[in-house]
Design a protein around this motif. Structure first.
Motif, mmCIF file in Angstrom:
data_model
loop_
_atom_site.group_PDB
_atom_site.id
_atom_site.type_symbol
_atom_site.label_atom_id
_atom_site.label_comp_id
_atom_site.label_asym_id
_atom_site.label_seq_id
_atom_site.Cartn_x
_atom_site.Cartn_y
_atom_site.Cartn_z
ATOM 1 N N PHE A 187 0.834 -1.197 0.000
ATOM 2 C CA PHE A 187 0.000 0.000 0.000
ATOM 3 C C PHE A 187 0.871 1.251 0.000
ATOM 4 C CE2 PHE A 187 -2.407 3.260 2.463
ATOM 5 C CZ PHE A 187 -3.369 3.511 1.495
ATOM 6 N N GLY A 188 0.511 2.215 -0.847
ATOM 7 C CA GLY A 188 1.243 3.472 -0.922
ATOM 8 C C GLY A 188 2.571 3.386 -1.619
ATOM 9 N N PRO A 189 2.676 2.654 -2.746
ATOM 10 C CA PRO A 189 3.969 2.556 -3.436
ATOM 11 C C PRO A 189 4.380 3.888 -4.051
ATOM 12 C CG PRO A 189 2.237 1.648 -4.816
ATOM 13 C CD PRO A 189 1.606 1.964 -3.495
ATOM 14 N N THR A 190 5.658 4.074 -4.235
ATOM 15 C CA THR A 190 6.153 5.251 -4.943
ATOM 16 C C THR A 190 5.990 5.040 -6.438
ATOM 17 O OG1 THR A 190 8.402 4.385 -5.160
ATOM 18 C CG2 THR A 190 7.866 5.578 -3.121
ATOM 19 N N VAL A 191 6.191 6.099 -7.186
ATOM 20 C CA VAL A 191 6.134 5.998 -8.647
ATOM 21 C C VAL A 191 7.185 5.015 -9.140
ATOM 22 C CG1 VAL A 191 6.515 7.264 -10.799
ATOM 23 C CG2 VAL A 191 5.157 8.297 -8.952
ATOM 24 N N ASP A 192 8.362 5.073 -8.521
ATOM 25 C CA ASP A 192 9.432 4.162 -8.917
ATOM 26 C C ASP A 192 9.058 2.711 -8.613
ATOM 27 O OD1 ASP A 192 12.148 3.892 -9.976
ATOM 28 O OD2 ASP A 192 12.663 3.186 -7.965
ATOM 29 N N ASP A 193 8.378 2.488 -7.482
ATOM 30 C CA ASP A 193 7.924 1.132 -7.151
ATOM 31 C C ASP A 193 6.989 0.598 -8.233
ATOM 32 O OD1 ASP A 193 9.307 1.037 -4.753
ATOM 33 O OD2 ASP A 193 7.626 1.832 -3.588
ATOM 34 N N ASP A 198 6.678 1.684 -11.404
ATOM 35 C CA ASP A 198 7.350 1.536 -12.694
ATOM 36 C C ASP A 198 8.255 0.307 -12.729
ATOM 37 O OD1 ASP A 198 6.154 3.714 -13.904
ATOM 38 O OD2 ASP A 198 7.724 5.123 -13.299
ATOM 39 N N LYS A 199 8.863 -0.012 -11.598
ATOM 40 C CA LYS A 199 9.744 -1.178 -11.543
ATOM 41 C C LYS A 199 9.017 -2.422 -11.034
ATOM 42 C CE LYS A 199 13.978 1.532 -10.941
ATOM 43 N NZ LYS A 199 15.132 1.831 -10.056
ATOM 44 N N GLU A 200 7.720 -2.274 -10.772
ATOM 45 C CA GLU A 200 6.863 -3.369 -10.302
ATOM 46 C C GLU A 200 7.482 -4.054 -9.089
ATOM 47 O OE1 GLU A 200 5.343 -5.834 -13.409
ATOM 48 O OE2 GLU A 200 5.179 -4.174 -14.816
ATOM 49 N N ARG A 201 7.824 -3.198 -8.126
ATOM 50 C CA ARG A 201 8.488 -3.651 -6.912
ATOM 51 C C ARG A 201 7.475 -3.684 -5.762
ATOM 52 N NH1 ARG A 201 13.060 -0.170 -6.819
ATOM 53 N NH2 ARG A 201 11.635 1.441 -6.062
ATOM 54 N N ASP A 202 7.445 -4.792 -5.030
ATOM 55 C CA ASP A 202 6.568 -4.942 -3.858
ATOM 56 C C ASP A 202 5.098 -4.781 -4.193
ATOM 57 O OD1 ASP A 202 8.726 -5.379 -2.162
ATOM 58 O OD2 ASP A 202 8.976 -3.242 -1.723
ATOM 59 N N VAL A 207 -1.260 4.027 -15.063
ATOM 60 C CA VAL A 207 -1.568 3.904 -16.490
ATOM 61 C C VAL A 207 -0.420 3.212 -17.221
ATOM 62 C CG1 VAL A 207 -1.924 5.205 -18.626
ATOM 63 C CG2 VAL A 207 -3.147 5.861 -16.534
ATOM 64 N N ARG A 208 0.805 3.588 -16.893
ATOM 65 C CA ARG A 208 1.955 2.939 -17.532
ATOM 66 C C ARG A 208 1.990 1.455 -17.191
ATOM 67 N NH1 ARG A 208 4.382 7.861 -15.896
ATOM 68 N NH2 ARG A 208 5.414 6.890 -14.094
ATOM 69 N N TYR A 209 1.630 1.120 -15.955
ATOM 70 C CA TYR A 209 1.577 -0.278 -15.550
ATOM 71 C C TYR A 209 0.552 -1.036 -16.397
ATOM 72 C CZ TYR A 209 0.769 -4.417 -12.683
ATOM 73 O OH TYR A 209 0.631 -5.720 -12.254
ATOM 74 N N LEU A 210 -0.601 -0.445 -16.590
ATOM 75 C CA LEU A 210 -1.639 -1.087 -17.403
ATOM 76 C C LEU A 210 -1.196 -1.243 -18.855
ATOM 77 C CD1 LEU A 210 -4.800 0.699 -15.946
ATOM 78 C CD2 LEU A 210 -4.253 -1.743 -15.758
ATOM 79 N N GLU A 211 -0.468 -0.271 -19.352
ATOM 80 C CA GLU A 211 0.040 -0.367 -20.726
ATOM 81 C C GLU A 211 0.991 -1.554 -20.870
ATOM 82 O OE1 GLU A 211 -0.683 1.381 -23.452
ATOM 83 O OE2 GLU A 211 -2.198 2.550 -22.379
#
Length: 646
Positions: A400-406, A408-412, A482-486
Motif C-alpha cells: 500500500f502506498g507505493p512510490t512511482v518508482d515502485d 514503474d519497476k513493479e516492486r513490492d 496507467v503505464r503499468y496497465l500499458e
C-alpha cells in the motif's frame, strides 16, 4: 530595584477572558468556535509577567535561577501533580487499552513538560478524535516551560552584551517565529501548533512589553482606545475563528496583539476596559484560571467518553459548574498553599522532594505506557472488540502506498487471489486497501489473480488536483498506474475504489467540480481511458461513513453495559452520497461501467450496521475491518464475475 510586579486586577480579568472561551469551546458551545485563542492570550500574559520579574532582577543584578525555577515549580507543579494522580485513577477504570496507553505516555511526559512533543507526533488538535485524550491540554504547559528554560539565559546574555539592542533582538526573534509558523501551518499544521519555537512569538509579544519596546501612553484617550481595540480583537477572534482555520500563524495575530494592547494600556494607568476586567467575577475566574484549565478538559473527556452519545445542553451546564468547582478547590487547597517561597537553605530540600514526586509520577505511568494499555483490565469479549482498531491490515505492507518508482519497476506489488498472470487491478485510495482482503477471498474462490495499486487520499482520477500534500503526487502516481496497465494488456478488469463523497464535496467547496482539474473530470478521464483500452470497469460505491470509531464505541458500550442504538441512519448515508451518485449516474449513461453498492449489503431500510455477530465491521470510522471486508466478499465476487447489472 523591586522584583515584584505590582498586582493588576485587570490582568486577572484578562486571564478570565482567556480561560472561559477555552472551556466553552471545549464544551462545544457553538458561538465560541474560536475559543482556543484563549491559550494564545495566556501566552502573552505569561510572557509579560514572567519577563517583568526576570528582567528587573537581571538589571538589579540579583537574578537567581534557583529562585526563578522554584517559583515556576510552585506555580505549576503541585496542581498538575494532583490532577495527574486523580485522572490516572479515573483513566484506569474508564479508558480502553489504546487510550490508556496514550494517557500513560502523556502522564509521564507531562511531568517532564514534554507533552507537546508527544502530541505533535500523534494528534491533530482540531481533529474530533482528540476528544478521547484527557491530557491533551498539557501541551501548552510544556510549550511555556520549554520557553522559560531557554529565555532567562538568553535575556542575561542580551543584557550583558547588547543592553541597548534587547528589544530589537527580541522583536527579530518574534518575527522569525511568526514567519516560521505561517510558512508551515498549511503544510504541517501540527508542527506549527505544538512546537515551542513556532509559538515563541506569542510569549515574546508579552516579553517585549515588559522590556519596554513601547513606552506607556500618557494620554488617557489613547490608552482607552488601545484597550478597547485590544479587547475587541480578542473577542472577535473568539467568535470569528473556527477549527477549520489554518492556525496558529497570522490567524492568531489579532488575539495576541489584542492581549498586548490591553496589557500595555493598563501599564500607564486605569482604563474603562481595565475596570471592566477588574470586576469581581472576572477576577475570581482569573485567579482560578490555571486550575480551571487543568481540570476542565479531563473532566469533559471522561464525561463524553462514558456517555458515548453527544452531551445534552443540561449535561454541559452541569459539567461547566463542576469544572469551576474543581478549579476552585484546586486553587484554594493546592495552588495557594504552595505559593509561599522558601529560604535558600530549604530550597535544596524542596527541589529534592519535587524530584521524588516527579519520579513517582513517571514510575506510575510506566506500566500503561510500556504495556498494551493494561488490556487485562477488560473482559475478553470487550478486549476482542477494542483490538480490531489495531488489527493487522491485510496487504498494507509492503504494497500500500507505493512510490512511482515502485510502480514503474513493479516492486513490492501484492497479488490478490491466486498466483499467476493478472486478470484484474484494484486501483484507488485507502478504501481500496480496506477491500483488498475481500477481493483476495473473492478472487481465490473464482481462481483469478489480481494486483493492487493504491495510495491514501489519491482517487483514481487522472489529471485531477491534489487532495493532500504528499511527497508523492497523486497525479504522478496515477500516471504510473496507467503505464503499468500499458505494460500488462492481460489485465481485463479494473476496479476503482474511493471515498467518493470526500472528493466530490471537496471539489464543490472549492468551485472546481466542473473544471479540468476537478474530481469528476479526472474520473471521467480514467474511465474513458480504461474503456478505450477495452477493459471492463467496475466502480465500487463507498461504504457508509460512520460518525465515530466503531471498535472503540462498541467496546465502550459493551464494557459499560450501555444499550445504545449505534447504527447509522440509511438516509444519512444516502444524503452524503447524493452528489457522488449524480456523478456515477452521468458516467453510467456515457460508459458501460459496472457499479457495486456495498450499502445494499451493509444496510437495510432502517439503518447501516456497524457490527455483525458481535464483531465490528469497521476498524475505525470509515474503513472496513478484516471482518467487514470478509462480509462483503460475496458482492465483490459478483463484480469480478461481471454478474452485476450495468
Amino acid at each position: 530595584m523591586n522584583s515584584v510586579v505590582s498586582y493588576r486586577r485587570d490582568i486577572d480579568g484578562l486571564r478570565a477572558v482567556a480561560v472561559l472561551p477555552v472551556v466553552l469551546f471545549h464544551l462545544g458551545v457553538a458561538p465560541f468556535s474560536g475559543g482556543f485563542v484563549g491559550v494564545d492570550v495566556f501566552f502573552v500574559i505569561s510572557g509579560f509577567l514572567i519577563t517583568s520579574i526576570v528582567y528587573r532582577e537581571h538589571l538589579a543584578g540579583h537574578f537567581s535561577y534557583a529562585r526563578f525555577y522554584e517559583r515556576r515549580i510552585r506555580r505549576l507543579f503541585p496542581a498538575l501533580a494532583v490532577m495527574l494522580v486523580l485522572t490516572g485513577i479515573v483513566a484506569w477504570f474508564l479508558l480502553l487499552p489504546e487510550d490508556y496507553k496514550l494517557f500513560s505516555e502523556a502522564q509521564g511526559l507531562s511531568v517532564l513538560f514534554l507533552a507537546n512533543f508527544h502530541f505533535w507526533n500523534k494528534t491533530d488538535y482540531f481533529n474530533d478524535a482528540v476528544g478521547n485524550i484527557p491530557l491533551l491540554h498539557t501541551w501548552s504547559l510544556s510549550v511555556e516551560e520549554q520557553f522559560y528554560l531557554l529565555f532567562p539565559p538568553l535575556l542575561l546574555v542580551l543584557i550583558r552584551f547588547v543592553p541597548k539592542r534587547i528589544n530589537l533582538v527580541l522583536l527579530g526573534l518574534a518575527v522569525l517565529s511568526l514567519a516560521g509558523a505561517q510558512a508551515i501551518v498549511t503544510r504541517v499544521p501540527e508542527t506549527a501548533f505544538y512546537l515551542v519555537h513556532l509559538r515563541a512569538w506569542e510569549l515574546l509579544a508579552g516579553a517585549l512589553l515588559a522590556t519596554g519596546v513601547v513606552r506607556p501612553h500618557n494620554r488617557q484617550w489613547i490608552r482607552e482606545g488601545a484597550a478597547l481595540l485590544g479587547l475587541g480583537m480578542i473577542v472577535s477572534s473568539v467568535f470569528a475563528l473556527d477549527k477549520q482555520e489554518a492556525f496558529p500563524g497570522i490567524s492568531a495575530l489579532p488575539a495576541v496583539l489584542g492581549a498586548a494592547l490591553v496589557i500595555h494600556a493598563g501599564v500607564g494607568g486605569n482604563t474603562v476596559v481595565g475596570r471592566l476586567l477588574g470586576f469581581r467575577v472576572l477576577v475570581f475566574f482569573g485567579l482560578i484560571s490555571y486550575s480551571l484549565y487543568l481540570w476542565h478538559w479531563p473532566l469533559f473527556v471522561f464525561a463524553g467518553y462514558y456517555q458515548i452519545e453527544p452531551l445534552s445542553g443540561t449535561e454541559k451546564v452541569v459539567l461547566f459548574i463542576l469544572a469551576c468547582l474543581l478549579g476552585w478547590l484546586s486553587w484554594r487547597f493546592v495552588e495557594s498553599p504552595f505559593r509561599k517561597a522558601l529560604e535558600p537553605v530549604c530550597r535544596r530540600q524542596f527541589f529534592r522532594r519535587t524530584g521524588w514526586v516527579a519520579g513517582a509520577l513517571i514510575l506510575i505511568s510506566l506500566p500503561g505506557a510500556i504495556s498494551k494499555g493494561a488490556a487485562f483490565r477488560l473482559p475478553d469479549t470487550v478486549a476482542d472488540i477494542a483490538s480490531v482498531e489495531e488489527e493487522i491490515i491485510p496487504f498494507r505492507r509492503p504494497c500500500f502506498g507505493p512510490t512511482v518508482d515502485d510502480v514503474d519497476k513493479e516492486r513490492d506489488l501484492c497479488v490478490l487471489g491466486t498466483e499467476g498472470s493478472a486478470n484484474f487491478l484494484l486501483w484507488g485510495d485507502s478504501h481500496a486497501l480496506s477491500l483488498a482482503h475481500g477481493y483476495d477471498l473473492a478472487a481465490k474462490e473464482l481462481g483469478l489473480s489480481g494486483r493492487f495499486l493504491a495510495r491514501s487520499e489519491c482517487p483514481p482520477a487522472l489529471g485531477s488536483r491534489e487532495y493532500r500534500a504528499s511527497r508523492v503526487s497523486c497525479g504522478e502516481f496515477n500516471e504510473a498506474v496507467v503505464r503499468y496497465l500499458e505494460r500488462h494488456p492481460e489485465i481485463q478488469q479494473v476496479i476503482l475504489v474511493g471515498v467518493w463523497s470526500s472528493y466530490v464535496g471537496n471539489d464543490t467547496a472549492q468551485g472546481t467540480a466542473k473544471s479540468d482539474t476537478g474530481f469528476e473530470a479526472g474520473l471521467t478521464r480514467s474511465i474513458d481511458y480504461l474503456v478505450n483500452s477495452e477493459r471492463r470497469v467496475t466502480v465500487v460505491e463507498q461504504v457508509p461513513l460512520i460518525d465515530y470509531s466503531v471498535p472503540q464505541t462498541l467496546a465502550r458500550a459493551a464494557w459499560y453495559g450501555r444499550d445504545l442504538e449505534l447504527r447509522l441512519p440509511r438516509e444519512r448515508h444516502e444524503t452524503r452520497m447524493a452528489e457522488s451518485q449524480l456523478v456515477f449516474d452521468a458516467l453510467a449513461e456515457q460508459y458501460p461501467i459496472q457499479r457495486i453498492n456495498l450499502a445494499d449489503r451493509l444496510c437495510d431500510a432502517g439503518g447501516c450496521n456497524v457490527e455483525l455477530d458481535g464483531l465490528p465491521l469497521y476498524r475505525d470510522s470509515n474503513h472496513l475491518s478484516k471482518w467487514g471486508s470478509t462480509t462483503v466478499a460475496q458482492e465483490l465476487q459478483l463484480g469480478l464475475r461481471g454478474d452485476l447489472q450495468r
